[in-house]
Design an enzyme around this catalytic site. Structure first.
Site, PDB file in Angstrom:
ATOM      1  N   GLY A   1       0.815  -1.219   0.000  1.00 26.69           N
ATOM      2  CA  GLY A   1       0.000   0.000   0.000  1.00 26.69           C
ATOM      3  C   GLY A   1       0.842   1.259   0.000  1.00 26.69           C
ATOM      4  O   GLY A   1       0.533   2.244  -0.683  1.00 26.69           O
ATOM      5  N   CYS A   2       1.925   1.244   0.759  1.00 28.18           N
ATOM      6  CA  CYS A   2       2.789   2.424   0.857  1.00 28.18           C
ATOM      7  C   CYS A   2       3.510   2.681  -0.463  1.00 28.18           C
ATOM      8  O   CYS A   2       3.723   3.835  -0.844  1.00 28.18           O
ATOM      9  CB  CYS A   2       3.789   2.254   2.002  1.00 28.18           C
ATOM     10  N   THR A   3       3.857   1.608  -1.168  1.00 31.89           N
ATOM     11  CA  THR A   3       4.508   1.765  -2.462  1.00 31.89           C
ATOM     12  C   THR A   3       3.539   2.363  -3.474  1.00 31.89           C
ATOM     13  O   THR A   3       3.874   3.320  -4.182  1.00 31.89           O
ATOM     14  CB  THR A   3       5.057   0.417  -2.965  1.00 31.89           C
TER      15      THR A   3
END
Length: 155
Positions: free
Chosen positions: A45-47
């Site tokens: 998700g952060c990527t």
């Protein structure tokens, strides 16, 4: 501690950033700042979130906004994350979590019945005068960067 919200003065920060040096809110006075908090470098998700903000970075710049991602990861992890995904945004490192706490995004979370402390994915749009213009909490990543860009353009 009361939660930081719209219309309030944004808590100041001066933190180490990717590539060396520091990034500070005081140095960005007169610019709109998109400050987004994320849990961990190089997770799915952060990527996606970082890649989405990078894809729109030229549009954010045209709209007069600086995008800063912040997590408790060390600068070395930020540098690897940026290199691996060719990111074009600033990543600030808040290893002691003081800024995460000041913005109220360091929270108790739970997964599979286990509770732990972690970053609640959140974004703050800070206006040129240093006040918080918009807050997104418990962010869902798909379409979020575009929503934030639309809010910047509406300022």
């Amino acid at each position: 501690m009361s939660e930081v919200g719209e219309g309030m003065t944004a808590p100041q920060f001066d933190l180490p950033r990717d590539g060396g040096g520091n990034v500070s809110l005081a140095d960005l006075k007169g610019k709109n700042v998109v400050l987004y908090f994320y849990p961990k470098d190089d997770t799915s998700g952060c990527t996606v979130e970082a890649v989405d903000f990078t894809a729109l970075s030229d549009e954010f710049a045209k709209a007069g906004a600086v995008v800063i991602g912040m997590s408790p990861d060390p600068v070395k992890a930020h540098d690897k994350f940026i290199a691996k995904h060719n990111l074009g945004i600033i990543l600030a490192s808040d290893e002691d979590k003081s800024v995460l706490e000041a913005y109220g995004v360091w929270k108790e979370k739970s997964m599979y019945g286990r509770t732990y402390m972690g970053v609640e994915r959140s974004t703050f749009l800070i206006g040129k005068d240093g006040t918080i213009a918009r807050v997104w909490r418990k962010v869902k990543v798909p379409g979020h960067a575009r929503d934030v860009l639309d809010a910047v353009k509406a300022l």
